[in-house]
Design a protein around this motif. Structure first.
Motif, PDB file in Angstrom:
ATOM      1  N   VAL A 222      63.579  18.683 -16.913  1.00 23.19           N
ATOM      2  CA  VAL A 222      62.534  18.488 -16.798  1.00 23.19           C
ATOM      3  C   VAL A 222      61.398  19.054 -15.819  1.00 23.19           C
ATOM      4  N   THR A 223      60.498  20.113 -16.715  1.00 27.34           N
ATOM      5  CA  THR A 223      59.740  20.350 -16.017  1.00 27.34           C
ATOM      6  C   THR A 223      58.054  20.943 -16.286  1.00 27.34           C
ATOM      7  N   HIS A 224      57.609  21.167 -15.841  1.00 25.08           N
ATOM      8  CA  HIS A 224      56.042  21.269 -14.969  1.00 25.08           C
ATOM      9  C   HIS A 224      54.934  22.328 -14.848  1.00 25.08           C
ATOM     10  N   ASP A 225      54.162  21.995 -15.308  1.00 25.88           N
ATOM     11  CA  ASP A 225      52.511  23.027 -15.025  1.00 25.88           C
ATOM     12  C   ASP A 225      52.764  22.799 -14.184  1.00 25.88           C
ATOM     13  N   PRO A 226      51.633  24.241 -12.767  1.00 26.82           N
ATOM     14  CA  PRO A 226      51.172  23.285 -11.768  1.00 26.82           C
ATOM     15  C   PRO A 226      50.389  22.205 -11.952  1.00 26.82           C
ATOM     16  N   LEU A 227      50.513  20.807 -11.090  1.00 21.72           N
ATOM     17  CA  LEU A 227      49.381  19.551 -11.515  1.00 21.72           C
ATOM     18  C   LEU A 227      48.148  19.287 -10.362  1.00 21.72           C
ATOM     19  N   PRO A 228      46.931  19.205 -11.014  1.00 17.71           N
ATOM     20  CA  PRO A 228      45.808  19.229  -9.858  1.00 17.71           C
ATOM     21  C   PRO A 228      46.440  17.459  -8.824  1.00 17.71           C
ATOM     22  N   ILE A 229      44.943  17.748  -8.154  1.00 17.15           N
ATOM     23  CA  ILE A 229      44.545  16.697  -7.296  1.00 17.15           C
ATOM     24  C   ILE A 229      43.580  16.199  -7.715  1.00 17.15           C
ATOM     25  N   VAL A 230      43.433  14.592  -7.892  1.00 12.31           N
ATOM     26  CA  VAL A 230      42.746  14.478  -8.297  1.00 12.31           C
ATOM     27  C   VAL A 230      42.841  12.613  -7.294  1.00 12.31           C
ATOM     28  N   GLU A 231      41.612  11.828  -7.886  1.00 12.58           N
ATOM     29  CA  GLU A 231      41.283  11.142  -7.037  1.00 12.58           C
ATOM     30  C   GLU A 231      41.308   9.471  -7.652  1.00 12.58           C
ATOM     31  N   GLY A 232      42.068   8.407  -6.988  1.00 15.10           N
ATOM     32  CA  GLY A 232      43.471   7.413  -7.574  1.00 15.10           C
ATOM     33  C   GLY A 232      43.981   7.004  -6.650  1.00 15.10           C
ATOM     34  N   ASN A 233      44.918   6.497  -6.641  1.00 13.79           N
ATOM     35  CA  ASN A 233      45.417   5.859  -5.401  1.00 13.79           C
ATOM     36  C   ASN A 233      47.742   6.228  -6.498  1.00 13.79           C
ATOM     37  N   ALA A 234      47.790   6.655  -5.517  1.00 11.08           N
ATOM     38  CA  ALA A 234      49.363   7.040  -5.577  1.00 11.08           C
ATOM     39  C   ALA A 234      50.437   6.364  -6.096  1.00 11.08           C
ATOM     40  N   THR A 235      49.985   5.464  -5.503  1.00 14.73           N
ATOM     41  CA  THR A 235      51.433   4.593  -5.995  1.00 14.73           C
ATOM     42  C   THR A 235      51.066   4.680  -7.789  1.00 14.73           C
ATOM     43  N   GLN A 236      50.495   4.165  -8.147  1.00 16.74           N
ATOM     44  CA  GLN A 236      49.141   3.953  -9.380  1.00 16.74           C
ATOM     45  C   GLN A 236      50.028   5.309 -10.083  1.00 16.74           C
ATOM     46  N   PHE A 237      49.500   6.530 -10.214  1.00  8.78           N
ATOM     47  CA  PHE A 237      50.048   7.799 -10.728  1.00  8.78           C
ATOM     48  C   PHE A 237      51.279   8.358 -10.895  1.00  8.78           C
ATOM     49  N   ALA A 238      52.276   7.554  -9.789  1.00 12.48           N
ATOM     50  CA  ALA A 238      53.326   7.778  -9.515  1.00 12.48           C
ATOM     51  C   ALA A 238      54.479   6.393 -11.003  1.00 12.48           C
ATOM     52  N   GLU A 239      53.238   5.713 -10.544  1.00 12.77           N
ATOM     53  CA  GLU A 239      54.151   4.543 -12.082  1.00 12.77           C
ATOM     54  C   GLU A 239      53.872   5.225 -13.118  1.00 12.77           C
ATOM     55  N   ILE A 240      52.730   6.209 -13.735  1.00 10.67           N
ATOM     56  CA  ILE A 240      52.006   6.400 -14.895  1.00 10.67           C
ATOM     57  C   ILE A 240      53.430   7.435 -15.260  1.00 10.67           C
ATOM     58  N   PHE A 241      53.724   8.012 -14.245  1.00 17.64           N
ATOM     59  CA  PHE A 241      54.681   9.289 -14.952  1.00 17.64           C
ATOM     60  C   PHE A 241      56.320   8.570 -14.514  1.00 17.64           C
ATOM     61  N   LYS A 312      48.679   2.134 -18.839  1.00 21.59           N
ATOM     62  CA  LYS A 312      46.868   2.439 -20.309  1.00 21.59           C
ATOM     63  C   LYS A 312      46.278   1.623 -19.533  1.00 21.59           C
ATOM     64  N   LYS A 313      46.321   0.524 -18.826  1.00 20.81           N
ATOM     65  CA  LYS A 313      45.382   0.304 -17.740  1.00 20.81           C
ATOM     66  C   LYS A 313      45.209   0.564 -16.782  1.00 20.81           C
ATOM     67  N   ILE A 314      46.077   1.710 -16.204  1.00 27.25           N
ATOM     68  CA  ILE A 314      46.155   2.640 -15.197  1.00 27.25           C
ATOM     69  C   ILE A 314      44.930   3.498 -15.059  1.00 27.25           C
ATOM     70  N   VAL A 315      45.193   4.650 -16.394  1.00 26.32           N
ATOM     71  CA  VAL A 315      43.896   5.750 -17.017  1.00 26.32           C
ATOM     72  C   VAL A 315      42.845   5.195 -17.249  1.00 26.32           C
ATOM     73  N   GLU A 316      42.784   3.780 -18.277  1.00 28.12           N
ATOM     74  CA  GLU A 316      41.319   3.421 -18.467  1.00 28.12           C
ATOM     75  C   GLU A 316      40.659   2.483 -16.639  1.00 28.12           C
ATOM     76  N   ARG A 317      41.546   1.701 -16.138  1.00 28.35           N
ATOM     77  CA  ARG A 317      40.799   1.984 -14.180  1.00 28.35           C
ATOM     78  C   ARG A 317      39.963   3.472 -14.137  1.00 28.35           C
ATOM     79  N   TYR A 318      40.452   4.080 -13.825  1.00 22.29           N
ATOM     80  CA  TYR A 318      40.259   5.496 -13.455  1.00 22.29           C
ATOM     81  C   TYR A 318      39.277   6.235 -14.927  1.00 22.29           C
ATOM     82  N   GLY A 319      38.731   5.421 -16.054  1.00 19.14           N
ATOM     83  CA  GLY A 319      38.008   6.294 -16.949  1.00 19.14           C
ATOM     84  C   GLY A 319      38.784   7.124 -17.554  1.00 19.14           C
ATOM     85  N   GLY A 320      39.976   6.996 -18.181  1.00 13.55           N
ATOM     86  CA  GLY A 320      40.200   7.805 -19.403  1.00 13.55           C
ATOM     87  C   GLY A 320      41.336   6.989 -19.754  1.00 13.55           C
TER      88      GLY A 320
END
Ligand code: ADP
Length: 341
Positions: A222-241, A312-320
């Protein structure tokens, strides 16, 4: 200053003593002109705000920034509370000297109470889901444990058919436990607390830590670009990944999995993608996979069919937004957007 009766508008001197008033002040806060002019603006602040120096701080912020937003509970003349949405502006003479403050505010108590009621009902739903998950989980654990105990009391080895049945029960229990956990996650997304700055890099690392074993067994990278800081909930963003990387590993082809997480900025949004070289998805299913329980590879590969619904539900909760691109047999690329600061 007789216009705009929905808005309370008044002007003070540099110390915060009210000089002029509009009819909206009486309608919103209950003070007549003679009762209000000459008072200090701190009269409309709650006793706690006054004790904490709230009025002074608001004036200082207005001096520093020109205009400062005011969204808070205030106190009306009769002692009841009103939630307002307003601004305070520092007024200055041509030579730049402070001449006073203008305050404009509007009653949004009903909206505030509705938001609070919605938050409360989301919390109740989340608590209810937690109780249900716990109560459903307990008998499931009992099934597994008692089946093993009963079998251990049988003399001699099990025949193949019985062994297959036992494995089937254990798998059924595991699937049901995963399903309960995913339903619980889904129910808790809207009840989560306010947004914080979250490092997407840390969220990805957390997700990857779950997959160490399967990654080394399959030779995945698994490789990745440098990722940004965003507003939200850490557990939920980990959940997406966790869901997207988990799928990229689960729906792999014969090749060792190659997964890349990329990020691009488009105006006020980040677009983040998770790309794999797996079995891919037929074009006609690209939208439907985000629906609950929609699974294309049902039998062979275990899953609840809720992972992408959760994303989908997490992303849409943050307007994405979230969507997928794929070529069957070549691989898939899942995209989601999040607001950039
Ligand atoms: P689950 O993986 O539990 O079945 P998801 O909601 O995560 O549920 O995914 C729904 C379906 O979309 C999966 O069953 C699978 O058929 C398809 N899918 C998801 N991700 C991928 C991927 N990276 N490659 C191929 N198919 C995928």
């Amino acid at each position: 200053m007789r216009d705009l009766p929905d808005f309370a508008i008044f002007i003070t001197d540099p110390e915060g003593t009210v000089i002029t008033w509009n009819a909206g002040v009486e309608r919103n806060l209950g003070y007549t002109e003679s009762e209000f002019v000459g008072q200090n603006l701190s009269v409309i602040f709650t006793p706690e705000d006054v004790a904490n120096g709230g009025p002074r701080r608001e004036m200082e912020m207005a001096i520093r920034h020109g205009t400062f937003p005011d969204r808070r509970w205030h106190t009306k003349k009769d002692g009841t509370s009103i939630f307002v949405d307003g601004v305070i502006t520092a007024l200055k003479s041509e030579s730049g000297e402070l001449t006073g403050f203008a305050k404009i505010m509007r009653d949004v108590t009903r909206r505030k109470r509705m938001e609070e009621a919605l938050q409360k009902s989301n919390e109740e739903l989340s608590n209810f889901a937690q109780l249900v998950a716990h109560d459903l989980g307990a008998p499931l654990r009992a099934i597994s444990i008692h089946l093993d105990r009963a079998l251990s009391r049988l003399a001699g080895p099990l025949d193949d058919e019985t062994k297959a049945s036992v494995d089937f029960v254990h798998k059924g229990v595991r699937d049901m436990q995963n399903l309960i956990q995913d339903l619980l996650k889904l129910a808790q997304i809207s009840a989560s607390v306010e947004a914080q700055p979250v490092s997407l890099e840390a969220a990805l690392e957390k997700a990857l830590s779950y997959f160490q074993a399967v990654m080394s067994a399959t030779g995945a990278a698994v490789t990745h670009d440098p990722l940004p800081i965003v507003e939200g909930n850490a557990t939920q963003f980990a959940e997406i990944f966790q869901n997207l990387i988990g799928n990229a590993l689960k729906y792999r082809s014969e090749r060792p999995p190659r997964i890349h997480v990329s990020v691009s900025r488009y105006g006020r949004e980040w677009a983040i993608s998770v790309e794999d070289n797996g079995i891919g998805i037929e074009a006609k299913y690209l939208d439907r996979i985000f629906e609950s329980f929609k699974r294309l590879h049902g039998g062979e590969i275990s899953g609840t069919g809720l992972g992408l619904t959760i994303c989908k539900k997490i992303v849409e909760r943050y307007g994405g937004r979230i969507w997928a691109e794929s070529q069957a047999g070549k691989g898939s690329k899942f995209w989601f957007t999040l607001q950039a600061n």
